[in-house]
Design an enzyme around this catalytic site. Structure first.
Site, PDB file in Angstrom:
ATOM      1  CG  HIS A 168     -68.860  -1.690 -61.755  1.00 30.55           C
ATOM      2  ND1 HIS A 168     -69.969  -0.973 -62.145  1.00 30.55           N
ATOM      3  CD2 HIS A 168     -68.059  -1.736 -62.845  1.00 30.55           C
ATOM      4  CE1 HIS A 168     -69.863  -0.612 -63.413  1.00 30.55           C
ATOM      5  NE2 HIS A 168     -68.712  -1.052 -63.863  1.00 30.55           N
TER       6      HIS A 168
HETATM    7  O1  RIB Z   1     -70.807  -5.056 -64.617  1.00 29.54           O
HETATM    8  C1  RIB Z   1     -69.735  -4.867 -63.720  1.00 29.54           C
HETATM    9  C2  RIB Z   1     -69.341  -6.158 -63.097  1.00 29.54           C
HETATM   10  O2  RIB Z   1     -68.871  -7.067 -64.091  1.00 29.54           O
HETATM   11  C3  RIB Z   1     -68.180  -6.022 -62.089  1.00 29.54           C
HETATM   12  O3  RIB Z   1     -68.309  -6.990 -61.086  1.00 29.54           O
HETATM   13  C4  RIB Z   1     -66.965  -6.316 -62.926  1.00 29.54           C
HETATM   14  O4  RIB Z   1     -65.881  -6.837 -62.149  1.00 29.54           O
HETATM   15  C5  RIB Z   1     -67.503  -7.387 -63.848  1.00 29.54           C
HETATM   16  O5  RIB Z   1     -67.418  -8.618 -63.155  1.00 29.54           O
END
Ligand code: RIB
Ligand code: CA
Length: 332
Positions: free
Chosen positions: A251
């Protein structure tokens, strides 16, 4: 031109990959790494940020600890090792997956992360980009303490939210779920925002073949990355809902890849509102993708990324780290 950034994060496996990509990319100059509670406790996120900077050879990097709890969370942590929420099921108990990195030797800065953010922005010419890859608590707290810094932030590039379904609840993505009020402060700040929600980040799934390509780079950073990602393919490992392949998603890396090469992405300037109700919708980012209510857009929301080009860029950047050195007799 090199973009000055502060990375505010909660390492976290994908946060760690984002930091490693940033530290080897000349397009960005990392002024500091600020941490908060999120994937794991603040105690662990700040440790992990230092571990990652250290393996990247950046013992000079300034790492700061920020807020150990969200703005309105009813859970009062007894210490920085306490946390009201955790994603250890995804990121491992340490927060860095299967990492074998030792405890860091580089120091944690004494200054609070929020004070560092305020001080750095106030002393800037307005050319700093905030990259936020965790809950927005530090960012929101800085804006609440010093509203005038809003004019000094060139833009906020953040991972969070979703046009569609959430991942931690039907409505919310994890970062906005952890601190909906902080997300509300940021999205009502009038600061230019580039939002990488789940709709685009879910497209950056990686597979074992890519991890093997990283391992073949034969460097301490590459090996650290392989170890960090090693839990991803264990039986029963978490798979991101709404994905089409392995369910293993990087992500946060999208925020850094965007700064290096914006042409990898497509998106739309739209109005986004954060739900701060104490209901099933808490933390939801309602994205007016079809401009149905005609409100002034407050974010560039991305919905497409060139998957192959994203991973080619990430691999190439990791390849820039120094290789393992062979000793005189040829052994590593
Ligand atoms: O939903 C994904 C996010 O939540 C990313 O930033 C992961 O590292 C968690 O923090
Ligand atoms: Ca994160």
């Amino acid at each position: 031109m090199t973009q000055k950034i502060i990375i505010d994060c909660d390492p976290g496996v994908d946060d760690a990959v984002a930091i490693l990509m940033a530290l080897t990319s000349p397009e960005v100059e990392v002024l500091g790494v600020t941490t908060n509670v999120g994937n794991v406790s603040l105690y662990k996120t700040q440790l992990n940020a230092r571990r990652v900077c250290e393996v990247a050879g950046r013992l000079d990097m300034k790492v700061f600890a920020g807020c150990p709890r969200s703005l309105f969370n009813r859970f009062a942590p007894e210490s920085v090792e306490d946390t009201a929420y955790t994603a250890a099921d995804i990121h491992g108990e340490s927060g860095l997956g299967g990492s074998k990195l030792p405890a860091p030797t580089m120091p944690l800065q004494d200054e609070h992360a929020v004070n560092f953010i305020i001080r750095t922005l106030e002393n800037s010419t307005g050319d700093i980009i905030m990259v936020c890859t965790g809950a927005l608590t530090n960012m929101a707290t800085a804006l609440i303490m010093s509203p005038q810094i809003a004019a000094k932030i060139q833009k906020i590039v953040l991972m969070g939210g979703a046009i569609g379904l959430g991942n931690i609840t039907p409505a919310a993505e994890y970062n906005f779920y952890c601190d909906p009020e902080a997300a509300h402060v940021v999205f009502t700040s009038k600061i230019p925002i580039v939002m990488f929600g789940l709709d685009v980040t879910r497209q950056t799934e990686f597979d074992k073949k890519w991890v093997d390509e990283i391992e073949a780079l034969n460097s301490p950073v590459a090996q650290a990355l392989v170890d960090i990602l090693s839990d991803a393919f264990k039986p029963g490992a978490y798979a991101e809902p709404g994905t089409k392949g392995t369910g293993k998603v990087l992500h946060d890396v999208n925020c850094i890849a965007y700064l290096i090469n914006p042409s990898l992405y497509e998106g739309r300037n739209v109005y986004v509102e954060i739900d701060t109700s104490d209901t099933i919708n808490s933390g939801r980012s309602t994205v007016d993708w079809w401009n149905k209510i005609g409100k002034e857009p407050n974010a560039l929301v991305m919905n497409k990324v060139k998957h192959e080009a994203f991973f080619a860029l990430l691999t190439e950047r990791i390849s820039r780290y120094p290789k393992f050195q062979k000793s005189a007799n040829g052994t590593l």
